[in-house]
Scaffold this motif. Structure first.
Motif, PDB file in Angstrom:
ATOM      1  N   GLN A  33       6.753   9.930  -1.436  1.00  0.00           N
ATOM      2  CA  GLN A  33       6.325   9.108  -2.571  1.00  0.00           C
ATOM      3  C   GLN A  33       4.928   8.568  -2.319  1.00  0.00           C
ATOM      4  OE1 GLN A  33       8.001   8.612  -5.399  1.00  0.00           O
ATOM      5  NE2 GLN A  33       9.628   9.936  -4.655  1.00  0.00           N
ATOM      6  N   PRO A  34       3.887   9.274  -2.799  1.00  0.00           N
ATOM      7  CA  PRO A  34       2.541   8.795  -2.513  1.00  0.00           C
ATOM      8  C   PRO A  34       2.275   7.401  -3.073  1.00  0.00           C
ATOM      9  CG  PRO A  34       2.477  10.785  -3.834  1.00  0.00           C
ATOM     10  CD  PRO A  34       3.896  10.503  -3.543  1.00  0.00           C
ATOM     11  N   MET A  35       2.903   7.060  -4.159  1.00  0.00           N
ATOM     12  CA  MET A  35       2.725   5.730  -4.723  1.00  0.00           C
ATOM     13  C   MET A  35       3.918   4.873  -4.330  1.00  0.00           C
ATOM     14  SD  MET A  35      -0.165   6.051  -5.915  1.00  0.00           S
ATOM     15  CE  MET A  35      -0.663   7.546  -5.109  1.00  0.00           C
ATOM     16  N   ALA A  36       4.158   4.855  -3.036  1.00  0.00           N
ATOM     17  CA  ALA A  36       5.315   4.159  -2.466  1.00  0.00           C
ATOM     18  C   ALA A  36       5.306   2.686  -2.841  1.00  0.00           C
ATOM     19  CB  ALA A  36       5.287   4.309  -0.955  1.00  0.00           C
ATOM     20  N   THR A  37       6.456   2.110  -2.817  1.00  0.00           N
ATOM     21  CA  THR A  37       6.540   0.683  -3.071  1.00  0.00           C
ATOM     22  C   THR A  37       5.979  -0.071  -1.877  1.00  0.00           C
ATOM     23  OG1 THR A  37       8.714   0.468  -2.081  1.00  0.00           O
ATOM     24  CG2 THR A  37       8.631   1.010  -4.441  1.00  0.00           C
ATOM     25  N   ALA A  40       8.509  -0.240   0.951  1.00  0.00           N
ATOM     26  CA  ALA A  40       8.607   0.946   1.818  1.00  0.00           C
ATOM     27  C   ALA A  40       7.473   0.948   2.841  1.00  0.00           C
ATOM     28  CB  ALA A  40       8.566   2.217   0.980  1.00  0.00           C
ATOM     29  N   ILE A  41       6.302   0.505   2.423  1.00  0.00           N
ATOM     30  CA  ILE A  41       5.167   0.443   3.342  1.00  0.00           C
ATOM     31  C   ILE A  41       5.406  -0.631   4.390  1.00  0.00           C
ATOM     32  CG2 ILE A  41       2.694  -0.053   3.512  1.00  0.00           C
ATOM     33  CD1 ILE A  41       2.470   1.182   0.645  1.00  0.00           C
ATOM     34  N   ARG A  42       5.912  -1.784   3.970  1.00  0.00           N
ATOM     35  CA  ARG A  42       6.246  -2.849   4.927  1.00  0.00           C
ATOM     36  C   ARG A  42       7.299  -2.366   5.923  1.00  0.00           C
ATOM     37  NH1 ARG A  42       6.318  -6.075   0.427  1.00  0.00           N
ATOM     38  NH2 ARG A  42       4.544  -7.459   0.333  1.00  0.00           N
ATOM     39  N   ASP A  43       8.327  -1.702   5.408  1.00  0.00           N
ATOM     40  CA  ASP A  43       9.426  -1.246   6.265  1.00  0.00           C
ATOM     41  C   ASP A  43       8.954  -0.262   7.332  1.00  0.00           C
ATOM     42  OD1 ASP A  43      11.111  -2.823   4.744  1.00  0.00           O
ATOM     43  OD2 ASP A  43      11.997  -1.139   3.636  1.00  0.00           O
ATOM     44  N   ALA A  44       7.916   0.506   7.035  1.00  0.00           N
ATOM     45  CA  ALA A  44       7.419   1.506   7.983  1.00  0.00           C
ATOM     46  C   ALA A  44       6.718   0.864   9.181  1.00  0.00           C
ATOM     47  CB  ALA A  44       6.463   2.467   7.286  1.00  0.00           C
ATOM     48  N   GLU A  45       6.242  -0.363   9.024  1.00  0.00           N
ATOM     49  CA  GLU A  45       5.523  -1.072  10.087  1.00  0.00           C
ATOM     50  C   GLU A  45       4.432  -0.195  10.702  1.00  0.00           C
ATOM     51  OE1 GLU A  45       8.337  -2.671  12.873  1.00  0.00           O
ATOM     52  OE2 GLU A  45       9.286  -3.929  11.360  1.00  0.00           O
ATOM     53  N   ALA A  46       3.665   0.434   9.843  1.00  0.00           N
ATOM     54  CA  ALA A  46       2.625   1.371  10.290  1.00  0.00           C
ATOM     55  C   ALA A  46       1.339   0.643  10.657  1.00  0.00           C
ATOM     56  CB  ALA A  46       2.347   2.391   9.188  1.00  0.00           C
ATOM     57  N   ASP A  47       0.554   1.319  11.484  1.00  0.00           N
ATOM     58  CA  ASP A  47      -0.784   0.840  11.833  1.00  0.00           C
ATOM     59  C   ASP A  47      -1.828   1.396  10.873  1.00  0.00           C
ATOM     60  OD1 ASP A  47      -0.069  -0.543  14.339  1.00  0.00           O
ATOM     61  OD2 ASP A  47       0.464   1.475  15.000  1.00  0.00           O
ATOM     62  N   LEU A  48      -1.450   2.429  10.111  1.00  0.00           N
ATOM     63  CA  LEU A  48      -2.372   3.105   9.193  1.00  0.00           C
ATOM     64  C   LEU A  48      -1.552   3.786   8.110  1.00  0.00           C
ATOM     65  CD1 LEU A  48      -5.306   4.335   8.625  1.00  0.00           C
ATOM     66  CD2 LEU A  48      -4.515   6.277   9.967  1.00  0.00           C
ATOM     67  N   LEU A  49      -2.066   3.754   6.879  1.00  0.00           N
ATOM     68  CA  LEU A  49      -1.438   4.440   5.749  1.00  0.00           C
ATOM     69  C   LEU A  49      -2.378   5.525   5.255  1.00  0.00           C
ATOM     70  CD1 LEU A  49       0.660   4.757   3.426  1.00  0.00           C
ATOM     71  CD2 LEU A  49      -0.619   2.954   2.219  1.00  0.00           C
ATOM     72  N   ILE A  68      -1.809  -3.785  -1.869  1.00  0.00           N
ATOM     73  CA  ILE A  68      -1.764  -3.926  -0.411  1.00  0.00           C
ATOM     74  C   ILE A  68      -2.733  -5.015   0.033  1.00  0.00           C
ATOM     75  CG2 ILE A  68      -2.410  -2.764   1.755  1.00  0.00           C
ATOM     76  CD1 ILE A  68      -1.211  -0.183   0.476  1.00  0.00           C
ATOM     77  N   ARG A  69      -3.925  -5.035  -0.516  1.00  0.00           N
ATOM     78  CA  ARG A  69      -4.931  -6.038  -0.138  1.00  0.00           C
ATOM     79  C   ARG A  69      -4.501  -7.447  -0.529  1.00  0.00           C
ATOM     80  NH1 ARG A  69      -5.670  -3.306   3.293  1.00  0.00           N
ATOM     81  NH2 ARG A  69      -6.868  -1.416   3.142  1.00  0.00           N
ATOM     82  N   ARG A  70      -3.689  -7.579  -1.573  1.00  0.00           N
ATOM     83  CA  ARG A  70      -3.209  -8.899  -1.997  1.00  0.00           C
ATOM     84  C   ARG A  70      -1.945  -9.328  -1.257  1.00  0.00           C
ATOM     85  NH1 ARG A  70      -4.471  -6.635  -7.150  1.00  0.00           N
ATOM     86  NH2 ARG A  70      -2.279  -6.155  -7.433  1.00  0.00           N
ATOM     87  N   SER A  71      -1.313  -8.406  -0.551  1.00  0.00           N
ATOM     88  CA  SER A  71      -0.054  -8.680   0.131  1.00  0.00           C
ATOM     89  C   SER A  71      -0.314  -9.296   1.505  1.00  0.00           C
ATOM     90  CB  SER A  71       0.735  -7.377   0.280  1.00  0.00           C
ATOM     91  OG  SER A  71       1.911  -7.610   0.999  1.00  0.00           O
ATOM     92  N   LYS A  72       0.240 -10.461   1.722  1.00  0.00           N
ATOM     93  CA  LYS A  72      -0.023 -11.201   2.961  1.00  0.00           C
ATOM     94  C   LYS A  72       0.245 -10.368   4.209  1.00  0.00           C
ATOM     95  CE  LYS A  72       1.063 -15.478   5.334  1.00  0.00           C
ATOM     96  NZ  LYS A  72       1.878 -16.673   5.356  1.00  0.00           N
ATOM     97  N   HIS A  76      -4.371  -6.296   5.910  1.00  0.00           N
ATOM     98  CA  HIS A  76      -5.279  -5.730   6.911  1.00  0.00           C
ATOM     99  C   HIS A  76      -4.918  -4.295   7.304  1.00  0.00           C
ATOM    100  CE1 HIS A  76      -7.281  -9.524   7.215  1.00  0.00           C
ATOM    101  NE2 HIS A  76      -6.133 -10.129   7.431  1.00  0.00           N
ATOM    102  N   LEU A  77      -3.937  -3.709   6.617  1.00  0.00           N
ATOM    103  CA  LEU A  77      -3.521  -2.338   6.911  1.00  0.00           C
ATOM    104  C   LEU A  77      -4.618  -1.358   6.495  1.00  0.00           C
ATOM    105  CD1 LEU A  77      -1.193  -0.357   7.744  1.00  0.00           C
ATOM    106  CD2 LEU A  77      -0.590  -0.311   5.299  1.00  0.00           C
ATOM    107  N   PRO A  78      -5.146  -0.569   7.425  1.00  0.00           N
ATOM    108  CA  PRO A  78      -6.137   0.438   7.047  1.00  0.00           C
ATOM    109  C   PRO A  78      -5.487   1.512   6.171  1.00  0.00           C
ATOM    110  CG  PRO A  78      -6.120   0.097   9.433  1.00  0.00           C
ATOM    111  CD  PRO A  78      -4.917  -0.598   8.873  1.00  0.00           C
TER     112      PRO A  78
END
Length: 120
Positions: A33-37, A40-49, A68-72, A76-78
């Protein structure tokens, strides 16, 4: 270089496979899902998207990046956007407003590796 967690979001299984092989020194999680919720991005705990967007989805990619930029927890996720066609105004919006690094398709695997290394 320490291994980093990279989340790849894109529709194309072959493209995800190529990205996974190119970035083999990192821990990769891929979702279709390229336009993931944001959750889902938070759950991945990634260093980069890495968003692999179709030309028709660039507006959605911009909106996701802005969210993403507005999400606390994610601000800072690249983020790297892989896109085939971006107008100059879309590129400016991505890079300036949403702080997204854009790579035009087709891109060199070396360019991707260098961009990833510069961000994580």
């Amino acid at each position: 270089m320490a291994t980093k967690r990279v989340l790849i979001a894109g529709h194309e299984p072959f493209a995800r496979q190529v990205l996974r092989a190119t970035l083999e020194s990192h821990e990769i999680e891929a979702i279709d899902q390229p336009m993931a919720t944001l959750q889902a991005i938070r759950d991945a705990e990634a260093d980069l998207l890495i968003l692999d967007a179709k030309p028709s989805a660039t507006r959605g990619a911009l909106e996701l990046a802005q969210s993403i930029r507005r999400s606390k927890g994610l601000r800072h996720l690249p983020v790297i956007l892989l896109a085939r066609e971006l107008s100059s105004s879309e590129r400016i919006a991505m890079e300036v407003e949403a702080q997204v690094h854009c790579l035009a398709k087709p891109f060199s695997p070396l360019d991707l590796v260098r961009t990833v290394q510069s961000l994580v």
